[in-house]
Design a protein around this motif. Structure first.
Motif, short mmCIF file in Angstrom:
data_model
loop_
_atom_site.label_atom_id
_atom_site.label_comp_id
_atom_site.label_asym_id
_atom_site.label_seq_id
_atom_site.Cartn_x
_atom_site.Cartn_y
_atom_site.Cartn_z
N UNK A 279 18.77 -26.21 76.40
CA UNK A 279 18.26 -25.01 75.76
C UNK A 279 17.09 -25.28 74.84
N UNK A 280 16.75 -24.23 74.06
CA UNK A 280 15.57 -24.28 73.23
C UNK A 280 15.79 -25.12 71.98
N UNK A 281 14.69 -25.38 71.29
CA UNK A 281 14.73 -26.14 70.04
C UNK A 281 15.53 -25.38 68.99
N UNK A 282 16.23 -26.11 68.12
CA UNK A 282 17.07 -25.47 67.10
C UNK A 282 16.24 -25.06 65.89
N UNK A 283 16.47 -23.84 65.41
CA UNK A 283 15.87 -23.35 64.17
C UNK A 283 16.95 -22.65 63.35
N UNK A 284 16.96 -22.86 62.03
CA UNK A 284 18.01 -22.27 61.19
C UNK A 284 17.71 -20.82 60.82
N UNK A 285 18.73 -20.15 60.29
CA UNK A 285 18.52 -18.85 59.66
C UNK A 285 17.89 -19.10 58.29
N UNK A 286 16.96 -18.25 57.91
CA UNK A 286 16.31 -18.39 56.61
C UNK A 286 16.50 -17.09 55.82
N UNK A 287 16.89 -17.23 54.57
CA UNK A 287 17.18 -16.08 53.69
C UNK A 287 16.24 -16.13 52.49
N UNK A 288 15.54 -15.05 52.25
CA UNK A 288 14.65 -14.96 51.09
C UNK A 288 15.41 -14.31 49.94
#
Length: 316
Positions: free
Chosen positions: A157-166
């Motif tokens: 699958x695709x590259x991993x990216x995290x959830x980001x919270x502002x």
């Protein structure tokens, strides 16, 4: 398990927020917090309390990672004035400090499910440039096999990216105004439009029923944004004293804030944070122990990253 990291500029309240999300309450003495906040002496010196990365594991199997401030002027001042010998690959102190910050951010983007970006005012455009640079330099997710040239990465699958919270800390009353709230969402959505980081759809202030009368239709694009007001200890006493001095009857009434209390907001944020998706960080399922070894391997990769080294040369 869930891994939550935090980044932000100096003095924005990262350690305090991580303590409140993990093990402490606003009513406790800050000296007993799991992540120590700035002391008065450090504030007066313009210094930072946290150095490197500290972590704490809760009974709910949540790993919290508190980090030193990014692009810290105090760290830069310390490097310059103490004649600290720079590593050979860095020629200038400000390059060293920036690359150190980028290494921490790139590391968090690889080993965390959620990364909280803490700001104490809205908004610094350079912070978004920094996030995009760290995303660009983020190491790739290791494949399931030890063969880095194998085809398992493309198959899994695709590259991993995290959830980001502002997280907007120390918010003012007008920040909770529906029109300003909508404008803040629009700005973040435009600035993050080309990012692969998951900045929308997993954390909502509207779902908490904190902002009365607002529906999902009011926001064209709801990003992962949460507002925390100034703690009552800092502002409530002054408000009550001012009202009592002018109109004695006001001393019998609760102060009007224009938003819920700090404790209420922290409780809602913690509930939403614990409900964040716990997807796989790598192509193999990780326990807490395996995650620690995985994080150590990622940190070694970040320190030896050719992309970061090349970017460092470009800065010079």
């Amino acid at each position: 398990m869930l891994v939550v990291g935090v980044i932000g500029l100096q003095g924005t309240g990262k350690s305090t927020i991580m303590s409140l999300l993990s093990a402490n309450t606003p009513e406790e003495d800050q000296r007993s917090y799991v992540f120590r906040a700035q002391t008065q002496e450090i504030k007066e010196r313009g210094g930072n309390q946290s150095t490197g990365i500290d972590f704490f594991i809760t009974q709910e199997r949540v790993i919290f990672l508190d980090t030193q401030p990014i692009l810290s002027p105090f760290i830069l001042d310390h490097v310059i004035n103490n004649d600290r010998k720079l590593p050979p690959e860095y020629n200038l102190p400000h390059t060293y400090v920036e690359m150190q910050s980028l290494q921490i951010a790139a590391f968090l983007f690889t080993v965390c499910h959620v990364v909280i970006v803490v700001q104490d005012w809205f908004t610094d455009i350079n912070l978004y440039r920094f996030l995009q640079t760290a995303e660009m330099l983020k190491p790739s997710t290791p494949s399931g096999s030890h063969d880095s040239t194998g085809s398992s990465s493309s198959d899994d699958g695709a590259e991993y990216y995290p959830h980001i919270v502002f997280l907007q800390n120390k918010s003012r009353r007008e920040d909770f105004c529906p029109r300003n709230f909508k404008d803040m969402h629009m700005v973040v959505d435009k600035l993050m439009a080309h990012s692969h980081l998951k900045y929308k759809g997993t954390l909502s202030m509207l779902d908490c029923n904190i902002v009365p009368g607002l529906t999902q239709e009011y926001l064209d694009a709801e990003v992962n944004m949460f507002l925390l007001p100034v703690q009552e200890n800092d502002g409530e006493d002054n408000l009550n004293k001012a009202g009592a001095g002018t109109y004695p009857l006001f001393s019998l009434l609760p102060g009007y804030r224009g938003h819920p209390t700090f404790s209420t907001m922290v409780s809602k944020l913690r509930s939403q944070m614990l409900a964040m998706p716990r997807c796989q960080l790598s192509h193999t399922i990780l326990t807490e122990k395996n995650w620690f070894h995985y994080a150590a391997r990622i940190w070694d990769g970040v320190k030896k990253s050719s992309a970061l080294s090349e970017y460092s040369r470009l800065l010079c």
